[in-house]
Design a protein around this motif. Sequence first.
Motif, PDB file in Angstrom:
ATOM      1  N   GLY A  72     -17.210   5.413  16.857  1.00 42.27           N
ATOM      2  CA  GLY A  72     -17.739   4.259  15.790  1.00 42.27           C
ATOM      3  C   GLY A  72     -16.775   3.320  15.890  1.00 42.27           C
ATOM      4  N   VAL A  73     -16.905   2.423  15.024  1.00 41.17           N
ATOM      5  CA  VAL A  73     -16.145   1.169  14.990  1.00 41.17           C
ATOM      6  C   VAL A  73     -15.740   0.980  13.252  1.00 41.17           C
ATOM      7  N   ALA A  74     -14.472   1.055  13.007  1.00 43.27           N
ATOM      8  CA  ALA A  74     -14.113   0.757  11.734  1.00 43.27           C
ATOM      9  C   ALA A  74     -13.799  -0.693  11.701  1.00 43.27           C
ATOM     10  N   LEU A  75     -14.721  -1.332  11.273  1.00 42.00           N
ATOM     11  CA  LEU A  75     -14.368  -2.973  10.982  1.00 42.00           C
ATOM     12  C   LEU A  75     -13.736  -3.359   9.597  1.00 42.00           C
ATOM     13  N   LEU A  76     -13.457  -4.476   9.590  1.00 39.04           N
ATOM     14  CA  LEU A  76     -12.783  -4.949   8.296  1.00 39.04           C
ATOM     15  C   LEU A  76     -11.770  -4.223   7.789  1.00 39.04           C
ATOM     16  N   GLY A  77     -10.885  -3.757   8.403  1.00 40.83           N
ATOM     17  CA  GLY A  77      -9.748  -3.068   7.757  1.00 40.83           C
ATOM     18  C   GLY A  77      -8.754  -4.139   7.979  1.00 40.83           C
ATOM     19  N   THR A  78      -7.427  -3.242   8.302  1.00 45.84           N
ATOM     20  CA  THR A  78      -6.137  -4.118   8.483  1.00 45.84           C
ATOM     21  C   THR A  78      -6.206  -4.857   9.580  1.00 45.84           C
ATOM     22  N   THR A  79      -6.312  -4.184  10.669  1.00 53.26           N
ATOM     23  CA  THR A  79      -6.556  -4.814  11.912  1.00 53.26           C
ATOM     24  C   THR A  79      -7.460  -5.703  12.022  1.00 53.26           C
TER      25      THR A  79
ATOM     26  N   PRO B 220      -7.179  -0.056  -5.036  1.00 54.92           N
ATOM     27  CA  PRO B 220      -6.901  -1.524  -5.695  1.00 54.92           C
ATOM     28  C   PRO B 220      -5.159  -1.603  -5.725  1.00 54.92           C
ATOM     29  N   PHE B 221      -5.091  -2.815  -5.037  1.00 58.12           N
ATOM     30  CA  PHE B 221      -3.683  -2.660  -4.408  1.00 58.12           C
ATOM     31  C   PHE B 221      -2.977  -3.750  -5.046  1.00 58.12           C
ATOM     32  N   TYR B 222      -3.485  -4.503  -5.819  1.00 58.78           N
ATOM     33  CA  TYR B 222      -2.715  -5.667  -6.484  1.00 58.78           C
ATOM     34  C   TYR B 222      -1.422  -5.088  -7.319  1.00 58.78           C
ATOM     35  N   TYR B 223      -1.786  -4.360  -8.344  1.00 55.18           N
ATOM     36  CA  TYR B 223      -0.794  -3.804  -9.457  1.00 55.18           C
ATOM     37  C   TYR B 223       0.058  -2.566  -8.545  1.00 55.18           C
ATOM     38  N   LYS B 224       1.260  -2.698  -8.804  1.00 54.90           N
ATOM     39  CA  LYS B 224       2.100  -1.716  -8.083  1.00 54.90           C
ATOM     40  C   LYS B 224       2.615  -0.679  -9.245  1.00 54.90           C
ATOM     41  N   GLY B 225       2.941   0.737  -8.817  1.00 52.13           N
ATOM     42  CA  GLY B 225       3.469   1.395  -9.827  1.00 52.13           C
ATOM     43  C   GLY B 225       2.445   1.930 -10.831  1.00 52.13           C
ATOM     44  N   ILE B 226       1.142   1.909 -10.354  1.00 53.18           N
ATOM     45  CA  ILE B 226       0.236   2.488 -11.302  1.00 53.18           C
ATOM     46  C   ILE B 226       0.252   4.007 -11.068  1.00 53.18           C
ATOM     47  N   SER B 227      -0.324   4.669 -12.052  1.00 49.51           N
ATOM     48  CA  SER B 227      -0.206   6.209 -12.395  1.00 49.51           C
ATOM     49  C   SER B 227      -1.390   6.766 -11.403  1.00 49.51           C
ATOM     50  N   ASP B 228      -1.018   8.073 -11.302  1.00 49.66           N
ATOM     51  CA  ASP B 228      -2.111   8.943 -10.670  1.00 49.66           C
ATOM     52  C   ASP B 228      -3.581   8.644 -11.310  1.00 49.66           C
ATOM     53  N   ASP B 229      -3.223   8.930 -12.914  1.00 45.46           N
ATOM     54  CA  ASP B 229      -4.562   8.766 -13.806  1.00 45.46           C
ATOM     55  C   ASP B 229      -5.450   7.461 -13.522  1.00 45.46           C
TER      56      ASP B 229
ATOM     57  N   HIS C 174      -4.763   5.429   3.112  1.00 45.53           N
ATOM     58  CA  HIS C 174      -3.371   5.550   2.749  1.00 45.53           C
ATOM     59  C   HIS C 174      -2.717   4.630   3.698  1.00 45.53           C
ATOM     60  N   ILE C 175      -2.372   3.607   3.302  1.00 47.44           N
ATOM     61  CA  ILE C 175      -1.438   2.533   3.829  1.00 47.44           C
ATOM     62  C   ILE C 175      -0.444   1.965   2.783  1.00 47.44           C
ATOM     63  N   PRO C 176       0.674   2.898   2.358  1.00 49.33           N
ATOM     64  CA  PRO C 176       1.318   2.303   1.241  1.00 49.33           C
ATOM     65  C   PRO C 176       2.090   1.227   1.678  1.00 49.33           C
ATOM     66  N   GLN C 177       2.833   1.060   3.092  1.00 45.54           N
ATOM     67  CA  GLN C 177       3.621  -0.005   3.332  1.00 45.54           C
ATOM     68  C   GLN C 177       2.914  -1.417   3.393  1.00 45.54           C
ATOM     69  N   PHE C 178       1.518  -1.333   3.157  1.00 44.83           N
ATOM     70  CA  PHE C 178       0.691  -2.601   3.052  1.00 44.83           C
ATOM     71  C   PHE C 178       0.402  -2.690   1.638  1.00 44.83           C
ATOM     72  N   SER C 179      -0.354  -1.771   1.362  1.00 44.37           N
ATOM     73  CA  SER C 179      -0.991  -1.769  -0.211  1.00 44.37           C
ATOM     74  C   SER C 179       0.109  -1.843  -1.206  1.00 44.37           C
TER      75      SER C 179
ATOM     76  N   ASP D 280      -4.732   8.208   7.259  1.00 44.96           N
ATOM     77  CA  ASP D 280      -3.358   8.102   7.006  1.00 44.96           C
ATOM     78  C   ASP D 280      -2.693   7.310   7.960  1.00 44.96           C
ATOM     79  N   SER D 281      -2.236   6.062   7.297  1.00 41.19           N
ATOM     80  CA  SER D 281      -1.594   4.835   8.268  1.00 41.19           C
ATOM     81  C   SER D 281       0.041   4.903   7.892  1.00 41.19           C
ATOM     82  N   SER D 282       0.284   5.755   6.915  1.00 41.50           N
ATOM     83  CA  SER D 282       1.818   5.892   6.826  1.00 41.50           C
ATOM     84  C   SER D 282       2.607   5.965   8.086  1.00 41.50           C
ATOM     85  N   GLY D 283       2.241   6.623   9.134  1.00 40.42           N
ATOM     86  CA  GLY D 283       3.094   6.827  10.126  1.00 40.42           C
ATOM     87  C   GLY D 283       3.760   8.035  10.104  1.00 40.42           C
TER      88      GLY D 283
END
Length: 292
Positions: free
Chosen positions: A41-48, A108-117, A141-146, A171-174
């Motif tokens: 399949g093709v995973a379009l409209l991601g980071t790449t 949702p990736f704008y606010y950082k340090g959000i809780s698990d809740d 999961h790509i925490p280095q970007f998000s 998982d794109s954490s590497g």
Amino acid sequence: MDRPIAGVFCASVTPVTADLAPDHAAFVAHCRHLIEQGCDGVALLGTTGEANSFSGSERKALLEAAVSAGIAPDRLLPGTGVAAWSETVDLTRHALSLGVTRVVMLPPFYYKGISDDGLFAAYAEIAERVADPRLKVVLYHIPQFSGVPITFPVIERLRARYPDTFVGIKDSSGELNNMLALVERFPNFSVLAGADPLMLPLLRQGGAGCITATSNLVASDLAFIFRNHADPAKAAEVDAAQARVVAARTRVSQFAQIASIKTLLARSTGHANWANLRPPLLPLTAAEAAEL
């Protein structure tokens, strides 16, 4: 092991024209080529795919173009996660309206340090408002970007409440150890490598495959590895394919990865427009392109 989503999925680049509009015809041709090369399949409209440089309407139009051109909806995994969960709901509903039931979803990736809740609440809100039993979500999961890691407790809670919806993770954490821990902790959950060289060791420990960037260039090798990694008679061929995958990944990592992949596609296809990127990303310099 029951893995809801398994295989080699290309994290596709998005071609754009000289005036930086999405090039639907080139994208459809690329999808067909990837599938012919063995991608599941093709995973379009991601980071790449430079997704966050495109508007919601542009993203919808690209997906519509692929489906209208005959790319099977079950071969497409669009990225629908954006900063506003309400827009994520809209993009996800749109995909479902086209028969595309599997999506890859950033937190949702704008606010950082959000809780698990807070993270759980956002994903739960999306699931409740989409309210479609067909939906299958691959968490991204790509925490280095998000800047927003998707933690094990959040996955556990989502799986407990929506076991038929949240079915996997890219998982794109590497970090291979993180992927292996996900496999061990979450049975019947698709763990997909976000880095091409890590698919093989992940597969050997129960992983489900990959969603990766270099598959734009070496899809046939990744497909061969996926289909033959457990066959002792094919071990030498698998190792040779893995060496080519690692070499390709290393090659496109010398300079900016997305620009490098697009430069090589421009060379291989003979279509110069493939080298175009949307600002703020820029093409390689002439010297970089020559060295690549």
